[in-house]
Scaffold this active site. Structure first.
Site, PDB file in Angstrom:
ATOM      1  N   VAL A  85       0.979  -1.102  -0.324  1.00  0.00           N
ATOM      2  CA  VAL A  85      -0.284   0.300   0.155  1.00  0.00           C
ATOM      3  C   VAL A  85       1.031   0.876   0.333  1.00  0.00           C
ATOM      4  O   VAL A  85       0.547   2.257  -0.633  1.00  0.00           O
ATOM      5  CB  VAL A  85      -0.785  -0.143   1.436  1.00  0.00           C
ATOM      6  N   ASP A 110      11.045   3.834   5.948  1.00  0.00           N
ATOM      7  CA  ASP A 110      10.552   2.270   6.337  1.00  0.00           C
ATOM      8  C   ASP A 110      11.804   2.544   7.743  1.00  0.00           C
ATOM      9  O   ASP A 110      12.711   2.705   7.523  1.00  0.00           O
ATOM     10  CB  ASP A 110      10.339   1.199   5.863  1.00  0.00           C
ATOM     11  N   LYS A 120      14.582  -3.324   3.422  1.00  0.00           N
ATOM     12  CA  LYS A 120      13.875  -3.069   2.737  1.00  0.00           C
ATOM     13  C   LYS A 120      13.825  -1.749   1.717  1.00  0.00           C
ATOM     14  O   LYS A 120      13.978  -1.404   0.615  1.00  0.00           O
ATOM     15  CB  LYS A 120      12.298  -3.272   3.416  1.00  0.00           C
ATOM     16  N   GLU A 132      -7.273   2.529   1.925  1.00  0.00           N
ATOM     17  CA  GLU A 132      -7.119   2.472   0.580  1.00  0.00           C
ATOM     18  C   GLU A 132      -8.069   1.748   0.253  1.00  0.00           C
ATOM     19  O   GLU A 132      -8.446   0.333   0.965  1.00  0.00           O
ATOM     20  CB  GLU A 132      -6.301   1.963   0.553  1.00  0.00           C
ATOM     21  N   LEU A 158      -7.347  -0.119  -2.650  1.00  0.00           N
ATOM     22  CA  LEU A 158      -6.278  -0.702  -3.625  1.00  0.00           C
ATOM     23  C   LEU A 158      -6.719  -2.199  -3.626  1.00  0.00           C
ATOM     24  O   LEU A 158      -6.479  -3.187  -2.560  1.00  0.00           O
ATOM     25  CB  LEU A 158      -4.999  -0.941  -3.494  1.00  0.00           C
ATOM     26  N   GLU A 164      -4.418  -5.864  -4.540  1.00  0.00           N
ATOM     27  CA  GLU A 164      -2.744  -6.424  -5.585  1.00  0.00           C
ATOM     28  C   GLU A 164      -3.193  -7.461  -6.706  1.00  0.00           C
ATOM     29  O   GLU A 164      -4.537  -7.647  -7.242  1.00  0.00           O
ATOM     30  CB  GLU A 164      -2.921  -7.874  -4.149  1.00  0.00           C
ATOM     31  N   ALA A 183     -18.192 -17.850  -8.244  1.00  0.00           N
ATOM     32  CA  ALA A 183     -18.105 -19.083  -7.107  1.00  0.00           C
ATOM     33  C   ALA A 183     -16.565 -19.723  -7.687  1.00  0.00           C
ATOM     34  O   ALA A 183     -16.231 -19.755  -8.900  1.00  0.00           O
ATOM     35  CB  ALA A 183     -18.704 -20.272  -7.605  1.00  0.00           C
ATOM     36  N   CYS A 189      -6.109  -9.353   3.206  1.00  0.00           N
ATOM     37  CA  CYS A 189      -7.512  -8.219   2.751  1.00  0.00           C
ATOM     38  C   CYS A 189      -8.754  -8.948   4.107  1.00  0.00           C
ATOM     39  O   CYS A 189      -9.070  -8.572   4.921  1.00  0.00           O
ATOM     40  CB  CYS A 189      -7.374  -6.970   2.568  1.00  0.00           C
ATOM     41  N   LYS A 228      -9.305 -11.507   7.705  1.00  0.00           N
ATOM     42  CA  LYS A 228      -7.928 -10.311   8.640  1.00  0.00           C
ATOM     43  C   LYS A 228      -9.477  -8.929   8.947  1.00  0.00           C
ATOM     44  O   LYS A 228      -9.664  -9.108  10.140  1.00  0.00           O
ATOM     45  CB  LYS A 228      -6.567  -9.687   8.082  1.00  0.00           C
TER      46      LYS A 228
HETATM   47  C1  UGA Z   1      -9.778  -6.305  -1.775  1.00  0.00           C
HETATM   48  C2  UGA Z   1     -10.433  -5.776  -2.908  1.00  0.00           C
HETATM   49  O1  UGA Z   1     -11.038  -6.495  -3.313  1.00  0.00           O
HETATM   50  C3  UGA Z   1      -9.924  -4.200  -1.843  1.00  0.00           C
HETATM   51  O2  UGA Z   1     -10.922  -3.199  -2.800  1.00  0.00           O
HETATM   52  C4  UGA Z   1      -9.242  -3.604  -1.325  1.00  0.00           C
HETATM   53  O3  UGA Z   1      -8.792  -2.011  -0.619  1.00  0.00           O
HETATM   54  C5  UGA Z   1      -8.035  -5.077  -0.483  1.00  0.00           C
HETATM   55  O4  UGA Z   1      -8.895  -5.960  -0.128  1.00  0.00           O
HETATM   56  C6  UGA Z   1      -7.787  -4.439   0.931  1.00  0.00           C
HETATM   57  O5  UGA Z   1      -8.455  -4.787   2.038  1.00  0.00           O
HETATM   58  O6  UGA Z   1      -6.367  -3.949   0.901  1.00  0.00           O
HETATM   59  P1  UGA Z   1      -7.629  -8.255  -2.522  1.00  0.00           P
HETATM   60  O7  UGA Z   1      -7.269  -8.593  -1.159  1.00  0.00           O
HETATM   61  O8  UGA Z   1      -6.543  -7.461  -3.324  1.00  0.00           O
HETATM   62  O9  UGA Z   1      -8.476  -6.587  -2.408  1.00  0.00           O
HETATM   63  O10 UGA Z   1      -8.226  -9.054  -3.655  1.00  0.00           O
HETATM   64  P2  UGA Z   1      -9.979  -9.227  -4.623  1.00  0.00           P
HETATM   65  O11 UGA Z   1      -9.123  -9.438  -5.609  1.00  0.00           O
HETATM   66  O12 UGA Z   1     -10.525  -8.337  -4.104  1.00  0.00           O
HETATM   67  O13 UGA Z   1      -9.148 -11.017  -4.082  1.00  0.00           O
HETATM   68  C7  UGA Z   1     -10.032 -11.435  -2.505  1.00  0.00           C
HETATM   69  C8  UGA Z   1     -10.420 -12.904  -3.381  1.00  0.00           C
HETATM   70  O14 UGA Z   1     -11.848 -13.354  -2.861  1.00  0.00           O
HETATM   71  C9  UGA Z   1      -9.374 -13.611  -3.832  1.00  0.00           C
HETATM   72  O15 UGA Z   1      -9.126 -14.634  -3.174  1.00  0.00           O
HETATM   73  C10 UGA Z   1     -10.058 -13.807  -5.008  1.00  0.00           C
HETATM   74  O16 UGA Z   1      -9.468 -14.982  -5.181  1.00  0.00           O
HETATM   75  C11 UGA Z   1     -11.717 -13.998  -4.055  1.00  0.00           C
HETATM   76  N1  UGA Z   1     -12.919 -13.678  -5.654  1.00  0.00           N
HETATM   77  C12 UGA Z   1     -13.137 -12.690  -5.536  1.00  0.00           C
HETATM   78  C13 UGA Z   1     -13.214 -14.503  -5.361  1.00  0.00           C
HETATM   79  O17 UGA Z   1     -13.025 -16.144  -5.185  1.00  0.00           O
HETATM   80  N2  UGA Z   1     -14.409 -14.249  -6.395  1.00  0.00           N
HETATM   81  C14 UGA Z   1     -14.817 -13.092  -6.457  1.00  0.00           C
HETATM   82  O18 UGA Z   1     -15.930 -13.382  -7.463  1.00  0.00           O
HETATM   83  C15 UGA Z   1     -13.977 -12.096  -6.802  1.00  0.00           C
END
Ligand code: UGA
Length: 435
Positions: free
Chosen positions: A11, A30, A35, A154, A156, A158, A255, A263, A266
Site C-alpha cells: 500500500v 520505513d 527494505k 485504501e 487497492l 493486489e 464461485a 485483507c 483479516k
Molecule cells: C481486496 C479489495 O478488493 C480491495 O478493494 C481492498 O483495498 C483490499 O482487499 C484491501 O483491503 O487492501 P484483494 O485482497 O487484493 O483486494 O483481492 P480481491 O480481488 O478482492 O480478491 C480477494 C479474494 O476473493 C481472492 O482470493 C479472490 O480469488 C476471491 N474472489 C474474488 C472470489 O473468489 N470470487 C470473486 O468473484 C472475486
C-alpha cells in the site's frame, strides 16, 4: 506538495508511486533498512506489475526517494501518510502496535501543523486514539502544535494496485476541519475521481464495510454453488443472470474455492472482534466466514469422492497464490488444500508463476515445477487453484497425453466444461454438474 509516506509495504509503495506520478515530491519511509536499501535500487520486495519500472524513473527524477529517517524529512512535508501493517492478533483484533509506533514518532518529531493521513486499515474509532497518542507526545515536549488526523482508506486490489491508485473509483476522506479538507483536495487535484468527505469514524467503517460486503457476495455465491451442483443447476449461468440486474451486478459473484489474501479474512475478523467488544453479533459475517472456511473442505470432498482415495495419488496443483498477478500466498486456499492432501498421503507437484518460493518455505517436500506442463506429468488429478493466464492457456489437448488419469478439478471455473469433456477429461468445476 511534499509528502511523507511511512510504511513501504504494497500500500505504502503503491501510494508513494501514485502520488509522485501526480506531481508531488514523496519521501517513502520505513524502519526496515534492508527494505529501504532494496527499494533504493528500484527493486520491489513483492510482486506487483509495472511498479518497478516506474520506481526507476521516479527515483532518477528525485520525485520519489526512500529513507529510514523520518526526522530528516518531516519538516519539509505538509502531509504525512501512515501506511504500516495492521496484522491480526490471536483473537482476530487488528494489531495496532506499528500504527502506534509511527504516531509516537510523529508526535516526537513534528514542529509545525501537519495533516496526518491514516491509510492503514484500522478498526473503527482508531483515528481518535491515534490523535491522543500524538497529543501525549507533544505534551511531553511541552508543545501544543495543531494537526489534523484524517482517515483516507485504501481500496487497492493486489495485482492491480497501481491501476487502482491512479484511477480510484472513489476517494473517501474522513476529516474534521476545512483546512485539512482543502489540503486533501489539493493533494488529489490531479485525480478525476469522486471524493466523499465524511467523518473519520465513517471513513473507517466504509473501508471495513466494503471489504465485508465483497466477501459476503463471494460466500453467497459459493454457498449457492454447492446447492446448484446438488440439483443440477450451473452457478455460472445463475450468477450471469443475476448480474444482469444492475442492482446486483456481476462482480464478485465468481464461485470458487473461497476468498483469501491479507485483507478479507483479516478485516472481517477485526470487524467481528470490534462488534463483539461492543456487544453486537454480526450474524451475516459469521456465516460468510463459515462458508469460506468450509469451501475448501467441500471441494476436497469432491476430489476424494471422484478419485476413491488420495493416498499414493499424484496430484498436480496449478496456482498457489490467493489470486493471480501477485506473489502473495497469505490465507491462500491452496495452503489448506496442500495440508489436507499431504495428510492423506497424496504426492504433490505444484506450479505457480510467482508464489512458489513462498510456499516452498512452508512445504519443502513438494515438487515445484517451472512450467505448468511439467507439473502435469503423470498426474492422477489436476487441481486449478488460481486463475493465472499461464494456467488457463495450457494446451489441454496435448496435456491429456502426459497425464495419468484425466481428472481436472477447476477451483476457479476458468475452463470451458464442454470443451474439456470433448477432449476426454473428467472435468469438475464449482457449482455445476460434473462432466
Ligand atoms: C481486496 C479489495 O478488493 C480491495 O478493494 C481492498 O483495498 C483490499 O482487499 C484491501 O483491503 O487492501 P484483494 O485482497 O487484493 O483486494 O483481492 P480481491 O480481488 O478482492 O480478491 C480477494 C479474494 O476473493 C481472492 O482470493 C479472490 O480469488 C476471491 N474472489 C474474488 C472470489 O473468489 N470470487 C470473486 O468473484 C472475486
Amino acid at each position: 506538495m511534499n509528502i511523507a509516506v511511512i510504511g513501504t509495504g504494497y500500500v505504502g509503495t503503491t501510494t508513494s508511486v501514485a502520488l509522485a506520478l501526480s506531481g508531488h515530491t514523496v519521501f517513502a519511509i520505513d524502519h526496515d533498512e534492508e527494505k529501504i536499501e532494496q527499494l533504493k535500487t528500484a527493486s520491489l520486495p513483492f510482486y506487483e506489475e509495472d511498479i518497478e519500472e516506474l520506481l526507476k524513473k521516479l527515483t532518477v527524477t528525485g520525485k520519489l526517494s526512500f529513507t529510514t529517517r523520518l526526522d530528516e524529512c518531516i519538516d519539509q512535508c505538509s502531509i504525512l501518510f501512515i501506511t504500516v501493517g495492521t496484522p491480526s492478533l490471536l483473537g482476530g483484533q487488528a494489531d495496532l502496535s506499528y500504527v502506534e509506533e509511527v504516531a509516537r514518532a510523529i508526535g516526537n518529531l513534528m514542529n509545525e501543523y501537519k495533516v496526518i493521513v491514516m491509510k492503514s486499515t484500522v478498526p473503527v474509532g482508531t483515528s481518535a486514539k491515534i490523535k491522543n497518542i500524538i497529543i501525549n507526545e507533544l505534551t511531553k515536549r511541552n508543545l501544543k502544535i495543531p494537526f489534523d488526523l484524517i482517515s483516507n482508506p485504501e481500496f487497492l486490489r493486489e495485482g492491480k494496485a497501481l491501476y487502482d491508485a491512479l484511477h480510484p473509483e472513489r476517494i473517501v476522506i474522513g476529516c474534521e476541519t476545512r483546512k485539512a479538507q482543502k489540503m486533501m483536495k489539493q493533494l488529489y487535484n490531479n485525480v478525476s475521481s469522486e471524493i466523499l468527505f465524511t467523518t473519520p469514524i465513517n471513513a473507517e467503517m466504509i473501508k471495513y464495510a466494503s471489504n465485508a460486503f465483497l466477501a459476503t457476495k463471494i460466500s453467497f455465491i459459493n454457498e449457492l454453488a454447492r446447492f446448484c451442483e446438488r440439483i443440477g443447476a450451473n452457478v455460472g449461468e445463475v450468477a450471469k443472470g443475476m448480474g444482469m440486474d444492475s442492482r446486483i451486478g456481476t462482480q464478485f459473484l465468481q464461485a470458487g474455492i473461497g476468498y483469501g489474501g491479507s485483507c478479507f479474512p483479516k478485516d472481517i475478523s477485526a470487524l467481528m472482534a470490534l462488534a463483539s467488544e461492543n456487544n453486537i453479533t454480526l450474524n451475516i459475517l459469521q456465516a460468510v466466514t463459515h462458508v469460506n472456511q468450509t469451501q475448501t473442505d467441500w471441494f476436497l470432498e469432491k476430489i476424494k469422492k471422484a478419485l476413491g482415495t488420495l493416498s499414493g495419488k499424484r496430484i498436480a496443483i496449478l496456482g498457489l497464490t490467493f489470486k493471480p498477478n501477485t506473489d502473495d500466498i497469505r490465507e491462500a486456499p491452496s495452503l489448506k488444500m496442500i495440508d489436507y492432501l499431504l495428510q492423506n498421503n497424496a504426492f504433490i507437484t505444484a506450479y505457480d508463476p510467482q508464489g512458489t518460493e513462498h510456499v516452498k518455505k512452508i512445504y519443502p517436500s513438494i515438487i515445484y515445477t517451472s512450467n505448468p506442463m511439467e507439473a502435469l506429468n503423470e498426474a492422477d488429478a489436476v487441481l486449478i487453484l488460481t486463475e493465472w493466464k499461464e494456467i488457463i492457456e495450457i494446451d489441454w489437448k496435448t496435456a491429456i497425453s502426459i497425464i495419468s488419469s484425466p481428472f481436472v478439478f477447476d477451483g476457479r471455473n476458468v475452463l470451458n466444461a464442454s470443451d474439456m469433456k470433448k477432449l476426454g477429461y473428467h472435468y469438475a468445476g464449482v457449482g455445476m454438474p460434473d462432466f
